[in-house]
Design a protein around this motif. Structure first.
Motif, short mmCIF file in Angstrom:
data_model
loop_
_atom_site.label_atom_id
_atom_site.label_comp_id
_atom_site.label_asym_id
_atom_site.label_seq_id
_atom_site.Cartn_x
_atom_site.Cartn_y
_atom_site.Cartn_z
N GLU A 88 0.81 -1.23 0.00
CA GLU A 88 0.00 0.00 0.00
C GLU A 88 0.84 1.27 0.00
O GLU A 88 0.30 2.38 -0.12
N ASP A 89 2.16 1.14 0.12
CA ASP A 89 3.04 2.30 -0.03
C ASP A 89 3.35 2.61 -1.49
O ASP A 89 4.01 3.61 -1.78
N THR A 90 2.90 1.75 -2.37
CA THR A 90 3.13 1.98 -3.79
C THR A 90 2.49 3.29 -4.24
O THR A 90 1.28 3.50 -4.03
N ALA A 91 3.29 4.15 -4.82
CA ALA A 91 2.81 5.47 -5.23
C ALA A 91 3.95 6.22 -5.92
O ALA A 91 5.10 5.77 -5.90
N VAL A 92 3.61 7.35 -6.51
CA VAL A 92 4.63 8.30 -6.94
C VAL A 92 4.89 9.24 -5.76
O VAL A 92 3.95 9.82 -5.22
#
Length: 124
Positions: A88-92
Motif C-alpha cells: 500500500e506504499d506503492t505510489a509516486v
C-alpha cells in the motif's frame, strides 16, 4: 527551488528504499520540506514534513515508525528513509518545499515548490 527525487524503484514488501530530494536555488536550512505521495486512482497525500524553523518532523500515522525524514543542509538534500515497506506504499513520491520559516506542510496547506516525482512500487 528545484528538486530532483532519485531513489525510487521496485522493492519487495518488507524491504527498504531511500528517497533523496536535491534542492537547488536556495539555502536549504531556512526552508521546510515535505514528502507527499499519490497512488494510482487516489488523491495526493502528505507523508512527512521537516521544519525550516527548528528541524522538527511530522509523520502521518500510516508511516510512523517505518519512515524517517532527514536533511543534510551542507548537501542541500532532504531524505526519506522508508523501511518495512508495504504494497500500500506503492505510489509516486514527491518532494516539496515551502517558503523560508513557513509551516505550510505541517498545517496541511499547499506547498510552494514541487519536484517531478519518483515512482515507488512495493510488490507483495
Amino acid at each position: 527551488v528545484e528538486s530532483v527525487e532519485p531513489g525510487g524503484g521496485l522493492v519487495q514488501a518488507g524491504g527498504s528504499l531511500r528517497l533523496s530530494c536535491a534542492a537547488s536555488g536556495v539555502g536549504l536550512d531556512r526552508h521546510g520540506f515535505g514528502w507527499f505521495r499519490q497512488a494510482p486512482g487516489k488523491e495526493r497525500e502528505r507523508v512527512s514534513c521537516i521544519s525550516g524553523r527548528d528541524g522538527s518532523t511530522y509523520y502521518e500515522d500510516f508511516v510512523k515508525g517505518r519512515f524517517t525524514i532527514s536533511r543534510d543542509n551542507d548537501k542541500n538534500t532532504v531524505f526519506l528513509q522508508m523501511n518495512s515497506l508495504k504494497p500500500e506504499d506503492t505510489a509516486v513520491y514527491y518532494c516539496a518545499a515551502e517558503q523560508p520559516y513557513d509551516s505550510r506542510c505541517v498545517l496541511g496547506y499547499d506547498m510552494d515548490y514541487w519536484g517531478k516525482g519518483t515512482p515507488v512500487t512495493v510488490s507483495s
